[in-house]
Design an enzyme around this catalytic site. Structure first.
Site, PDB file in Angstrom:
ATOM      1  N   ARG A   1      47.403  45.154  19.241  1.00 17.85           N
ATOM      2  CA  ARG A   1      47.016  46.652  20.348  1.00 17.85           C
ATOM      3  C   ARG A   1      47.377  47.365  20.148  1.00 17.85           C
ATOM      4  NH1 ARG A   1      47.766  41.798  24.897  1.00 17.85           N
ATOM      5  NH2 ARG A   1      49.608  40.862  23.987  1.00 17.85           N
TER       6      ARG A   1
ATOM      7  N   ASP B   1      34.823  30.464  39.350  1.00 16.50           N
ATOM      8  CA  ASP B   1      34.311  31.517  38.780  1.00 16.50           C
ATOM      9  C   ASP B   1      33.036  31.542  37.376  1.00 16.50           C
ATOM     10  OD1 ASP B   1      35.843  32.631  41.078  1.00 16.50           O
ATOM     11  OD2 ASP B   1      37.426  33.576  38.812  1.00 16.50           O
TER      12      ASP B   1
ATOM     13  N   HIS C   1      39.414  48.294  38.670  1.00 16.22           N
ATOM     14  CA  HIS C   1      39.939  48.654  37.277  1.00 16.22           C
ATOM     15  C   HIS C   1      39.768  49.748  36.805  1.00 16.22           C
ATOM     16  CE1 HIS C   1      37.034  44.627  36.520  1.00 16.22           C
ATOM     17  NE2 HIS C   1      37.770  44.621  35.003  1.00 16.22           N
TER      18      HIS C   1
ATOM     19  N   SER D   1      43.461  36.950  41.017  1.00 18.48           N
ATOM     20  CA  SER D   1      44.392  36.758  40.418  1.00 18.48           C
ATOM     21  C   SER D   1      44.833  38.111  41.644  1.00 18.48           C
ATOM     22  CB  SER D   1      44.654  37.225  39.298  1.00 18.48           C
ATOM     23  OG  SER D   1      43.529  38.587  38.913  1.00 18.48           O
TER      24      SER D   1
ATOM     25  N   LEU E   1      46.486  50.378  20.197  1.00 17.32           N
ATOM     26  CA  LEU E   1      46.189  51.455  21.041  1.00 17.32           C
ATOM     27  C   LEU E   1      46.027  51.239  22.197  1.00 17.32           C
ATOM     28  CD1 LEU E   1      44.379  54.249  20.973  1.00 17.32           C
ATOM     29  CD2 LEU E   1      42.471  52.068  20.462  1.00 17.32           C
TER      30      LEU E   1
END
Length: 756
Positions: A18, A599, A695, A433, A20
């Site tokens: 990961r 969910d 986001h 969360s 990037l």
């Protein structure tokens, strides 16, 4: 015997470790320079190209790399960038990231462009925005730069672009103009980039048009023909050979047009394309190459070479063998890098898996059709991988109609629940969360490595839960959550608590931008042997008098965000998971948890791309799987669910039929367009359309949230409205989260005083 050529549609780009993702996040924080980020990007590209070259792939793509999203790359390439981002006065790369996830700073305050699911995958693309002032024109040269970069490494690639039809189809139009108004400009732009590529030495160009696998209307078909009737000739005039690449299904509505347009290569999906072989029977251009997508680019199981060879043999009865290129069914972006990174799984387990790099080998081996290799593969599939769980099979066989029906009816339950909870108008809550800080991640890692004991880990998480509860109480939220500090991922966590799953160590897959997931693998029959969340939820509830939601992931999302088995149906796998989650719901209820959120963030994800198959192939088992989970709870137990980052407007009746009491939607990045659909069908479930985008690092003001709420109550009965963010808060920082939630609660209070 001539060995067939091989091709790959796209390769993972986030990095085996990961790299990037972490570099981008450092860049966002100002911890590294743009030059350093570009260096990491170049390393990711080099790695992918060289792996494909080493494995012997004939036609290697370039321009499949992106710092965030290929659709957003295309928008910037074509100059389709809303002026509000340009006006920030940032660098080109910073402007790009502002469009991707928003910007709030010295230069201004802008929201991100909407983010949507990429067809039937868990990848997300950034939705382009086109208004009447948009001038579509070639403004970038990324494909040329990437091609030249690979060529400097001694690798001749096939530049791959998202096609004009798919780009215009996916765009959001904010004025009077529509896709047809941009055909001429699109042709000029694509011809321009082709000319630059030809000048740089390219021989081929691959144009991806996955939107052709959708239901194509007469108007859309005319649009496609209008683009390519002109563009193919313009591309050929540059000297390039042109591939029309499709994936995620078959192109039954336009196949006759595609084969008549003069493409030098046509890519068809023979994994998800139910009618691709049948379409070939109607004819295929004699001078064109068929890029046959036979290796599954979306799942991680080894290919059965005998089955693939039989499929290829059928194809070669219709297309000359020398004109068949063995390819992936779609980009390998949707699978992890390599099984070589897995150190904890046994060789006996790993031999059944093929991640991206192993799929490169599969392509070459299938193309060679070597007897020894075929024999080894045959032996693998002749063995017994897993044994059926008879208890699970028997439980499924005993299911009856009543197991899927909750009583009493929802409106009756609503009155009971209003009396039980006595919540204020516009009740406030979060999706689940809370920020996963470095401290939280470090504690989880320490426990996994054994450097702290189970008791220490439990104490740590209990302290975090207590802090989280007290924070929510101080903010003034009405329905609380425990924060999910014990969970690394909403699917992986539950998979790790159920029998029948296998877990990887480094099998990361990009979901969007810098967000990566590590999907668990459904290995065998799924069951629950012990409670999974009860202790955490019970402790959280003991810390407050306010209701605390039990937080679960639904069976359809768990399945859709896993790599599923291929030896039994998706329906059977979903129902197995549903039985396990049902046991957890009932245990939560019996332990005093009065609100349970289940969910189903990924409900829309595996919806067939063609509407005629929606119910028969998917919704007819997906909706009942959710109902099975909660049908046995008491009337006073309130069931919530959550969905995000998909288009839900056309399935809202089915969502209502899930029979939840409350549903929260992502809606902020799509300008609350969902509200019209909910209003049109008289949506019965209480609803919380997200009032701000989690986001993005932006902190919404009170006035902004109040404005959103006024839009909501103009379409939804005010007594049915909840107030919440649009998704979980695990990726956000603590300070921005706290301030955003304070503003959310203040906005709800202000609305109560205005309306009631």
């Amino acid at each position: 015997m001539t060995v067939k050529k091989t091709s790959v549609i796209g390769f993972p780009r986030i990095g085996r470790k990961r790299e990037l993702k972490f570099a981008c996040e450092k860049f966002f924080k100002g911890e590294i320079s743009e030059d350093e980020l570009q260096r990491v990007g170049a390393e990711m590209r080099r790695y992918g190209w060289q792996r494909q070259q080493e494995r012997g792939i004939s036609l290697i793509p370039s321009n499949d790399f992106s710092f965030y999203d290929n659709v957003l790359d295309t928008a910037f390439l074509l100059g389709v960038v809303p002026e509000r981002y340009r006006q920030l006065g940032l660098s080109e790369l910073e402007t790009y990231f502002a469009a991707a996830h928003g910007y709030q700073g010295d230069k201004g305050d802008v929201k991100a462009l909407p983010m949507k699911k990429w067809f039937n995958t868990n990848y997300h693309y950034i939705e382009p925005e086109i208004d009447d002032a948009t001038v579509l024109t070639l403004q970038g040269d990324k494909p040329v730069r990437d091609y030249a970069e690979a060529k400097a490494l001694g690798i001749d690639t096939v530049p791959a672009l998202i096609g004009a039809y798919t780009f215009l189809h996916l765009a959001r139009y904010c004025g009077q103009k529509r896709a047809a108004d941009f055909v001429e400009a699109a042709v000029e732009a694509y011809a321009g980039i082709a000319g630059q590529l030809a000048a740089a030495g390219a021989s081929w160009i691959s144009i991806a048009e996955p939107a052709l696998v959708l239901d194509v209307t007469a108007e859309e078909r005319a649009l496609f023909k209008a683009i390519y009737a002109s563009l193919v000739g313009r591309l050929h005039a540059t000297g390039l050979k042109v591939i029309l690449q499709t994936y995620f299904g078959d192109i039954r509505d336009v196949y006759s047009d595609v084969v008549a347009l003069g493409f030098d290569g046509i890519g068809l999906d023979f994994v998800e394309g139910q009618k691709s072989l049948e379409l070939l029977q109607t004819g295929f251009p004699k001078d064109a190459l068929l890029f046959a997508g036979v290796v599954n680019g979306k799942n991680i199981w080894r290919a059965d070479y005998a089955q693939k060879n039989a499929l290829i043999a059928s194809i070669e009865q219709l297309v000359a063998p020398e004109r068949v290129v063995i390819s992936t069914s779609c980009s390998l972006l949707h699978v992890p890098y390599t099984v070589a990174a897995e150190e904890r799984l046994s060789d006996e387990t790993l031999r059944y898996f093929a991640f991206a790099e192993e799929k490169l080998t599969e392509l070459v081996e299938i193309a060679k059709d070597d007897a020894v290799t075929l024999g080894r593969n045959k032996a693998l599939f002749a063995g017994v991988r897993t044994v059926a769980n008879t208890e699970v099979k028997d439980a499924l066989a005993r299911l009856e109609k009543a197991d899927f029906e909750r009583r009493p009816a929802r409106l009756v339950r609503r009155q009971v629940q209003k009396e039980v909870f006595a919540l204020p108008a516009f009740p406030t809550t979060t999706i689940g969360s809370f920020p996963q800080t470095a401290e939280v991640r470090a504690a989880r890692t320490a426990f996994r490595k054994g450097t702290i004991s189970r008791e220490q880990y439990i104490d740590f998480n209990r302290n975090k839960i207590l802090e989280c509860i007290k924070l929510q109480e101080s903010i003034g939220l009405d329905v609380l959550v425990h924060g999910e500090f014990e969970r690394n991922d909403m699917v992986e966590y539950f998979g790790s608590k159920m029998d029948g799953y296998v877990f990887t160590q480094n099998a990361w897959v990009q979901s969007y931008g810098t967000r990566c997931v590590k999907p668990p693998i459904v290995w065998g029959d799924v069951s629950r042997s012990a409670p999974m969340t009860v202790d955490w939820s019970v402790f959280a509830q003991s810390c407050t008098n306010k209701p605390v939601k039990g937080m679960l992931t639904g069976p359809v999302t768990i399945l859709n965000w896993s790599f599923p088995r291929e030896d039994i149906s998706l329906k059977e796998q979903a129902l197995q998971i549903a039985l396990a989650i049902r046991d957890e719901v009932l245990d939560l209820e019996s332990n005093g948890i009065r609100i349970v959120q289940i969910d189903e963030a990924a409900l829309r994800e595996k919806l067939p791309l063609r509407k005629s198959c929606w119910h028969s192939d998917y919704l007819d088992w997906a909706i009942p799987a959710f109902r099975l989970v909660h049908a046995k709870v008491k009337p006073e137990t309130q069931i919530h669910t959550h969905m995000c980052y998909s288009e839900f407007g056309d399935i809202v009746r089915d969502i209502d039929a899930m029979d939840a009491d409350v549903i929260t939607f992502e809606a902020s990045r799509s300008d609350l367009k969902l509200l019209d659909a909910l209003n049109a069908v008289r949506f019965e479930t209480e609803v919380g359309p997200g009032v701000y985008d989690i986001h993005s690092p932006r902190v919404p003001s009170v006035d902004e949230i109040v404005g959103v709420l006024h839009k909501i109550i103009a379409k939804i009965p005010k007594e049915n409205v909840w107030v919440n963010p649009d998704c979980g808060l695990k990726t956000r920082g603590e300070q921005e989260t706290t301030q955003s939630l304070k503003n959310l609660v203040e906005a709800a209070k202000r609305l109560r005083s205005e309306v009631f």
